[in-house]
Design a protein around this motif. Sequence first.
Motif, mmCIF file in Angstrom:
data_model
loop_
_atom_site.group_PDB
_atom_site.id
_atom_site.type_symbol
_atom_site.label_atom_id
_atom_site.label_comp_id
_atom_site.label_asym_id
_atom_site.label_seq_id
_atom_site.Cartn_x
_atom_site.Cartn_y
_atom_site.Cartn_z
ATOM 1 N N LEU A 106 -9.110 -12.330 -0.852
ATOM 2 C CA LEU A 106 -8.166 -13.294 -1.418
ATOM 3 C C LEU A 106 -6.918 -12.700 -2.059
ATOM 4 C CD1 LEU A 106 -10.637 -15.853 -3.021
ATOM 5 C CD2 LEU A 106 -9.549 -15.920 -0.767
ATOM 6 N N ALA A 107 -7.041 -11.535 -2.698
ATOM 7 C CA ALA A 107 -5.893 -11.003 -3.438
ATOM 8 C C ALA A 107 -5.915 -9.484 -3.473
ATOM 9 C CB ALA A 107 -5.893 -11.548 -4.866
ATOM 10 N N ALA A 108 -4.711 -8.926 -3.558
ATOM 11 C CA ALA A 108 -4.543 -7.485 -3.705
ATOM 12 C C ALA A 108 -3.756 -7.246 -4.992
ATOM 13 C CB ALA A 108 -3.814 -6.907 -2.501
ATOM 14 N N ARG A 109 -4.278 -6.343 -5.824
ATOM 15 C CA ARG A 109 -3.657 -6.061 -7.123
ATOM 16 C C ARG A 109 -3.051 -4.660 -7.095
ATOM 17 N NH1 ARG A 109 -9.191 -7.601 -8.688
ATOM 18 N NH2 ARG A 109 -9.230 -9.792 -9.240
ATOM 19 N N TYR A 110 -1.810 -4.553 -7.603
ATOM 20 C CA TYR A 110 -1.076 -3.290 -7.538
ATOM 21 C C TYR A 110 -0.343 -2.984 -8.830
ATOM 22 C CZ TYR A 110 -1.603 -3.622 -2.455
ATOM 23 O OH TYR A 110 -2.109 -3.711 -1.184
ATOM 24 N N LEU A 111 0.052 -1.697 -8.960
ATOM 25 C CA LEU A 111 0.927 -1.226 -10.022
ATOM 26 C C LEU A 111 2.134 -0.553 -9.384
ATOM 27 C CD1 LEU A 111 -1.694 0.450 -12.392
ATOM 28 C CD2 LEU A 111 -0.622 -1.792 -12.678
ATOM 29 N N ASP B 18 0.829 -1.209 0.000
ATOM 30 C CA ASP B 18 0.000 0.000 0.000
ATOM 31 C C ASP B 18 0.863 1.257 0.000
ATOM 32 O OD1 ASP B 18 -2.400 -1.414 -0.026
ATOM 33 O OD2 ASP B 18 -2.691 -1.268 2.142
ATOM 34 N N GLU B 19 2.000 1.200 0.682
ATOM 35 C CA GLU B 19 2.893 2.353 0.768
ATOM 36 C C GLU B 19 3.676 2.579 -0.522
ATOM 37 O OE1 GLU B 19 7.023 3.429 3.020
ATOM 38 O OE2 GLU B 19 5.479 2.466 4.237
ATOM 39 N N ARG B 20 4.115 1.494 -1.140
ATOM 40 C CA ARG B 20 5.049 1.609 -2.265
ATOM 41 C C ARG B 20 4.407 1.484 -3.639
ATOM 42 N NH1 ARG B 20 10.540 -1.530 -0.852
ATOM 43 N NH2 ARG B 20 11.051 -0.613 -2.862
ATOM 44 N N ALA B 21 3.153 1.083 -3.694
ATOM 45 C CA ALA B 21 2.506 0.842 -4.985
ATOM 46 C C ALA B 21 1.150 1.537 -5.032
ATOM 47 C CB ALA B 21 2.345 -0.665 -5.202
ATOM 48 N N THR B 22 0.552 1.486 -6.207
ATOM 49 C CA THR B 22 -0.770 2.054 -6.436
ATOM 50 C C THR B 22 -1.743 0.915 -6.678
ATOM 51 O OG1 THR B 22 0.282 3.937 -7.526
ATOM 52 C CG2 THR B 22 -2.066 3.633 -7.915
ATOM 53 N N LYS B 23 -2.934 1.068 -6.187
ATOM 54 C CA LYS B 23 -3.962 0.051 -6.412
ATOM 55 C C LYS B 23 -4.223 -0.097 -7.913
ATOM 56 C CE LYS B 23 -8.562 -1.095 -4.636
ATOM 57 N NZ LYS B 23 -9.657 -0.551 -3.806
ATOM 58 N N HIS B 24 -4.260 -1.327 -8.379
ATOM 59 C CA HIS B 24 -4.527 -1.632 -9.789
ATOM 60 C C HIS B 24 -5.944 -1.187 -10.142
ATOM 61 C CE1 HIS B 24 -5.232 -4.100 -13.377
ATOM 62 N NE2 HIS B 24 -3.909 -4.161 -13.486
ATOM 63 N N PRO B 25 -6.175 -0.732 -11.384
ATOM 64 C CA PRO B 25 -7.529 -0.333 -11.786
ATOM 65 C C PRO B 25 -8.582 -1.429 -11.596
ATOM 66 C CG PRO B 25 -5.948 0.349 -13.449
ATOM 67 C CD PRO B 25 -5.195 -0.481 -12.434
ATOM 68 N N ALA B 26 -8.179 -2.689 -11.633
ATOM 69 C CA ALA B 26 -9.127 -3.790 -11.410
ATOM 70 C C ALA B 26 -9.516 -3.901 -9.942
ATOM 71 C CB ALA B 26 -8.533 -5.113 -11.890
ATOM 72 N N GLY B 27 -8.802 -3.190 -9.070
ATOM 73 C CA GLY B 27 -9.091 -3.230 -7.637
ATOM 74 C C GLY B 27 -8.598 -4.519 -7.009
ATOM 75 N N HIS B 28 -8.864 -4.648 -5.725
ATOM 76 C CA HIS B 28 -8.481 -5.850 -4.999
ATOM 77 C C HIS B 28 -9.613 -6.866 -5.082
ATOM 78 C CE1 HIS B 28 -5.081 -3.626 -3.736
ATOM 79 N NE2 HIS B 28 -5.681 -2.938 -2.780
ATOM 80 N N GLN B 29 -9.287 -8.137 -4.879
ATOM 81 C CA GLN B 29 -10.289 -9.200 -4.931
ATOM 82 C C GLN B 29 -10.642 -9.607 -3.505
ATOM 83 O OE1 GLN B 29 -9.175 -13.237 -5.856
ATOM 84 N NE2 GLN B 29 -10.875 -13.453 -7.270
ATOM 85 N N GLY B 30 -11.579 -8.890 -2.938
ATOM 86 C CA GLY B 30 -12.071 -9.229 -1.604
ATOM 87 C C GLY B 30 -10.983 -9.598 -0.634
ATOM 88 N N SER C 25 12.544 2.172 -15.677
ATOM 89 C CA SER C 25 12.497 2.397 -17.123
ATOM 90 C C SER C 25 11.288 3.227 -17.527
ATOM 91 C CB SER C 25 12.435 1.053 -17.852
ATOM 92 O OG SER C 25 11.172 0.438 -17.604
ATOM 93 N N GLY C 26 10.368 3.445 -16.595
ATOM 94 C CA GLY C 26 9.130 4.154 -16.908
ATOM 95 C C GLY C 26 7.970 3.199 -17.099
ATOM 96 N N ASP C 27 8.267 1.920 -17.279
ATOM 97 C CA ASP C 27 7.204 0.933 -17.416
ATOM 98 C C ASP C 27 6.401 0.840 -16.121
ATOM 99 O OD1 ASP C 27 8.020 0.229 -19.945
ATOM 100 O OD2 ASP C 27 9.074 -1.579 -19.315
ATOM 101 N N VAL C 28 5.156 0.480 -16.261
ATOM 102 C CA VAL C 28 4.326 0.202 -15.096
ATOM 103 C C VAL C 28 4.277 -1.310 -14.952
ATOM 104 C CG1 VAL C 28 2.022 0.398 -14.109
ATOM 105 C CG2 VAL C 28 2.992 2.301 -15.389
ATOM 106 N N VAL C 29 4.601 -1.777 -13.762
ATOM 107 C CA VAL C 29 4.669 -3.208 -13.488
ATOM 108 C C VAL C 29 3.484 -3.593 -12.608
ATOM 109 C CG1 VAL C 29 6.066 -5.055 -12.499
ATOM 110 C CG2 VAL C 29 7.189 -3.089 -13.579
ATOM 111 N N ALA C 30 2.704 -4.555 -13.080
ATOM 112 C CA ALA C 30 1.568 -5.058 -12.310
ATOM 113 C C ALA C 30 2.030 -6.226 -11.448
ATOM 114 C CB ALA C 30 0.454 -5.506 -13.250
ATOM 115 N N VAL C 31 1.544 -6.264 -10.205
ATOM 116 C CA VAL C 31 1.820 -7.379 -9.301
ATOM 117 C C VAL C 31 0.529 -7.758 -8.592
ATOM 118 C CG1 VAL C 31 4.240 -6.721 -8.936
ATOM 119 C CG2 VAL C 31 2.508 -5.945 -7.331
ATOM 120 N N MET C 32 0.449 -9.004 -8.186
ATOM 121 C CA MET C 32 -0.716 -9.475 -7.443
ATOM 122 C C MET C 32 -0.220 -10.242 -6.234
ATOM 123 S SD MET C 32 -3.211 -11.960 -6.616
ATOM 124 C CE MET C 32 -2.819 -13.389 -7.561
#
Length: 161
Positions: A29-34, A15-27, A39-46
Amino acid sequence: MNREKLKLRCLAQLDERATKHPAGHQGKLAARYLLRHSSGDVVAVMFEKGPDTPANLWVARRYVSNLILKPGVNFKLSLASKLYSTISKNGEPLYGRHSALRAMPELKHADLIRFRISTMVDLDQILDHLDGWSHPKNDSVRAAESAPGACLIFCAARGSF
């Protein structure tokens, strides 16, 4: 630290180092982040936050291929070519990964690495690699790196020769 406390600390760090993914978190079970890569790329992680699973972080393989070469990194490769290779009881092909990944176009059909997080050091190592030291609290590190001879000083301080 028990699994529940580890996951809560991992979520706080994400929560401190990333931004919530546009798909949001999944209740529960999972948290989605960007994350923003250097390099300027946006990296998605779950991150798997459910109570019945270990603390797992899913990342596209292309961003972490060299990280998995380090000793002691606990990971599993999940190839896109293996998706839908298992058939359900009713004859339908199964996705074969955590369902929360399906809502993330960046990860849904990519080759992924699933990291098993055992300590906060594990998570920090991955996040530091992904954000390329672009986090605002690392401005002093970036300034030090740009000074003449800084590589030796910086590498020695990090223990990364």
